[in-house]
Scaffold this active site. Structure first.
Site, mmCIF file in Angstrom:
data_model
loop_
_atom_site.group_PDB
_atom_site.id
_atom_site.type_symbol
_atom_site.label_atom_id
_atom_site.label_comp_id
_atom_site.label_asym_id
_atom_site.label_seq_id
_atom_site.Cartn_x
_atom_site.Cartn_y
_atom_site.Cartn_z
ATOM 1 N N SER A 138 0.691 -1.096 -0.045
ATOM 2 C CA SER A 138 0.067 0.165 0.120
ATOM 3 C C SER A 138 0.792 1.239 -0.037
ATOM 4 O O SER A 138 1.808 1.677 -0.938
ATOM 5 C CB SER A 138 -0.889 -0.031 1.286
ATOM 6 O OG SER A 138 -1.738 1.113 1.383
ATOM 7 N N GLY A 148 -0.646 -1.336 13.543
ATOM 8 C CA GLY A 148 -0.714 -2.683 12.944
ATOM 9 C C GLY A 148 0.049 -3.049 11.899
ATOM 10 O O GLY A 148 -0.016 -4.173 11.292
HETATM 11 P P1 NG1 Z 1 -1.808 1.207 11.465
HETATM 12 O O1 NG1 Z 1 -0.403 1.116 11.012
HETATM 13 O O2 NG1 Z 1 -2.468 0.147 12.248
HETATM 14 O O3 NG1 Z 1 -2.166 2.686 12.029
HETATM 15 C C1 NG1 Z 1 -2.586 1.948 8.942
HETATM 16 C C2 NG1 Z 1 -3.751 3.015 9.071
HETATM 17 C C3 NG1 Z 1 -4.989 2.500 9.078
HETATM 18 C C4 NG1 Z 1 -5.149 1.368 8.117
HETATM 19 C C5 NG1 Z 1 -3.955 0.344 7.980
HETATM 20 C C6 NG1 Z 1 -3.919 -0.445 6.697
HETATM 21 C C7 NG1 Z 1 -3.530 5.303 10.030
HETATM 22 C C8 NG1 Z 1 -3.256 6.272 11.392
HETATM 23 N N1 NG1 Z 1 -3.618 3.915 10.338
HETATM 24 O O4 NG1 Z 1 -2.682 1.160 10.023
HETATM 25 O O5 NG1 Z 1 -5.964 3.359 9.156
HETATM 26 O O6 NG1 Z 1 -5.566 2.032 6.918
HETATM 27 O O7 NG1 Z 1 -2.886 1.136 7.919
HETATM 28 O O8 NG1 Z 1 -3.560 0.103 5.639
HETATM 29 O O9 NG1 Z 1 -3.744 5.821 8.958
HETATM 30 ZN ZN ZN Z 2 -3.675 1.224 0.426
#
Ligand code: NG1
Ligand code: ZN
Length: 555
Positions: A67, A520
């Site tokens: 991503s 995550g």
């Molecule tokens: P994490 O790294 O858990 O914060 C990020 C985004 C999520 C979601 C995931 C999946 C932020 C603060 N967090 O997760 O909203 O999109 O990536 O791609 O943008």
């Molecule tokens: Zn994405």
């Protein structure tokens, strides 16, 4: 599993040893890591996907992408038969699989899991996994590893969809399992036909409106720009200028994540673009934000996921209420559709206030689309968005069949009525917006159609409400898993004492709000702060970073 199957698995897995010293975890968006570490993981996820296909008697998706992460990273995630994320009940198995130390441990794990889940190999007509990847160079060899994993399950077919956006792959899986065509052409077709329908039913007075048909899109130097270029050739009404189509470095100073977090113009944009509606996709085109360039600066007015959600909510609420009112103005009691909005703690407080003022039901879930999606599916029309631009609108089977019946009925009784148009518009939205997962391309077309319908410029849209200033920071700590949260991640329950300290800090700032949570997808703890001024939000975020250090220790 029979002996032949077991020996194939032993043999093939011995060609993909796991790297030492790494612990893999299936996070909010699958496994992510430096691409050089991922071959064994992707191979093993291939096996998992084939087993899932056997178990569900359906086609499963396997997407290779990281991503918005930097280009040297990659990742892998699984799409379930509905096109949604892998069921959470299989995640612990995914973790165990990715971390099994050797082929024998892997085989034992597979044997146990097959028994436990009662996976029956016999009598499955087709075992098939759709494979997709984004534009990362490491994707080519990782796809090969996935194919080896999939075909290690006897009879399983790996169908390579090539370079696709994440939502395209999810859409294809969903379509195939519904018995409809699952090609890129049919995906574009569905978007274009439903967009056309929405444009055809734009209120008469708005036909000669001033909403510019010019749009500039930042493709993040990823797959989204490339696909939009293709789509654009079949799109007559918008003039889209796609920038960052893949010549530069993926996600570097470009893309939805950069634009949303830094609130700066992406590479390739500048003061000359002031006054033009701009949008930004992320690296795999499942996130979308809009922005406009502020005069004589590299700063932007950001129109984030919360505002996209607000625009969709406003439009859908209006269409549902047109439909539920009868011609004589009295409410039509035949169907009361439930409309719900789902956000996370990252939603700007001003957006939540705005949505509540509209009389909408707003609920919160932890971060991660799987949680939002699940919650939104509880409504007839469930709209979910993360502030970062990932979101979609889900329609229940009930409302879809009611809309079909209603529109047929109205077609014979009152063809040109507003009610008939509202029913057709809602049906068109359900086809335009991706029902499987957040999709920047379909989201973009829906935004464009609604702006045209409302006769709104980007400024008018942006003025729906004023965002509270916010700041997001990330902190590398010794062990991010030591942070345990509750109440949709708004409260930290461990380490003890840190929440009290955050509360004391937050209380110092008017309209202050602050929370921390472990990411995550990255090895960091994230800090989010909101307050009445930018200086205050920055200062609150920085003081909480210090607390994180005191309680958890910087790495
Ligand atoms: P994490 O790294 O858990 O914060 C990020 C985004 C999520 C979601 C995931 C999946 C932020 C603060 N967090 O997760 O909203 O999109 O990536 O791609 O943008
Ligand atoms: Zn994405």
């Amino acid at each position: 599993m029979n002996e032949q199957q077991r020996s194939i698995l032993l043999d093939s897995s011995s060609r993909f040893p796991i790297p030492s010293g790494v612990k893999f975890s299936y996070g909010t968006s699958g496994f992510r890591a430096d691409a050089s570490l991922l071959e064994s993981t992707v191979f093993r996820v291939g096996i998992l996907a084939a087993l899932r296909s056997i178990h569900t008697r359906s086609v499963i998706g396997l997407m290779i992408t990281a991503s918005h992460n930097e280009v040297s990273d990659n990742g892998v995630k699984v799409a379930d038969p509905s096109g949604g994320m892998l069921t959470q009940s299989w995640e612990p198995f995914a973790d165990a699989l990715a971390n099994a130390p050797d082929s024998h441990a892997l085989l034992k794990l597979l044997d146990d899991f097959v028994k436990e889940e009662n996976i029956i190999f016999e009598g499955v007509p087709t075992v098939e996994v759709f494979l997709g990847r984004d534009t990362r160079p490491s994707g080519t060899s990782l796809v090969e590893a996935a194919k080896q994993g999939i075909t290690s399950i006897m009879g399983a077919i790996a169908t390579d969809m090539g370079v696709v956006t994440t939502p395209q792959l999810h859409w294809m899986v969903r379509s195939k399992n519904k018995g409809t065509e699952a090609s890129e052409y049919s995906y574009f077709d569905q978007l274009l036909v439903s967009l056309r329908c929405l444009l055809d039913y734009i209120p008469q007075g708005n036909k000669s409106n001033d909403v510019s048909d010019k749009l500039i899109v930042d493709g993040a130097d990823g797959v989204g720009g490339e696909k939009l270029e293709k789509l654009k050739t079949r799109l007559s009404y918008l003039k889209i200028d796609v920038r960052n189509r893949g010549d530069g470095v993926l996600n570097e100073g470009v893309g939805a994540d950069y634009v949303q977090k830094e609130k700066l113009v992406p590479r390739g944009f500048g003061p000359v673009d002031t006054g033009i509606r701009c949008a930004s996709l992320d690296g795999d085109a499942d996130r979308l934000v809009y922005f406009s360039v502020l005069p004589n600066s590299n700063k932007i007015d950001l129109v984030d996921g919360d505002k996209i959600l607000s625009l969709f909510a406003l439009f859908l609420k209006e269409q549902l209420s047109i439909l539920s009112g009868s011609e004589d103005g009295k409410a039509n009691k035949s169907y009361q559709a439930s409309l719900g909005v789902v956000q996370t703690a990252y939603a700007n407080g001003a957006s939540t206030d705005y949505l509540k003022q509209l009389g909408l039901e707003v609920v919160f879930t932890p971060t991660g689309v799987k949680y939002l999606h699940e919650k939104a599916a509880e409504y007839d029309v469930g709209i979910y968005f993360e502030a970062n631009g990932h979101g979609t609108v889900l329609f229940s089977e009930n409302i879809l069949s009611w809309l079909e019946i209603k529109s047929n009925e109205l077609a014979s009784t009152s063809k040109d009525s507003e009610q008939h148009k509202a029913a057709l518009r809602l049906l068109a939205v359900s086809k335009l917006i991706n029902q499987a997962v957040g999709d920047a391309l379909s989201g973009l077309l829906l935004v464009e159609a609604i702006l045209k319908h409302m006769d709104w410029s980007i400024d008018k849209w942006s003025e729906l409400y004023q965002d509270l200033p916010s700041r997001q920071l990330k902190v590398k700590v010794v062990d991010r898993t030591a942070v345990i949260t509750a109440n949709a991640e708004t409260i930290v329950v461990r380490p003890t004492g840190i929440q009290d300290a955050i509360d004391v800090e937050t209380a110092k700032y008017p309209q202050g709000r602050c929370f921390i949570r472990p990411s995550g997808t990255e090895d960091v703890v994230r800090v989010y702060a909101e307050a009445s001024t930018q200086e205050a939000a920055d200062s609150l975020a920085h003081s909480v970073v210090k607390l994180v250090d005191q309680f958890l220790g910087f790495k």
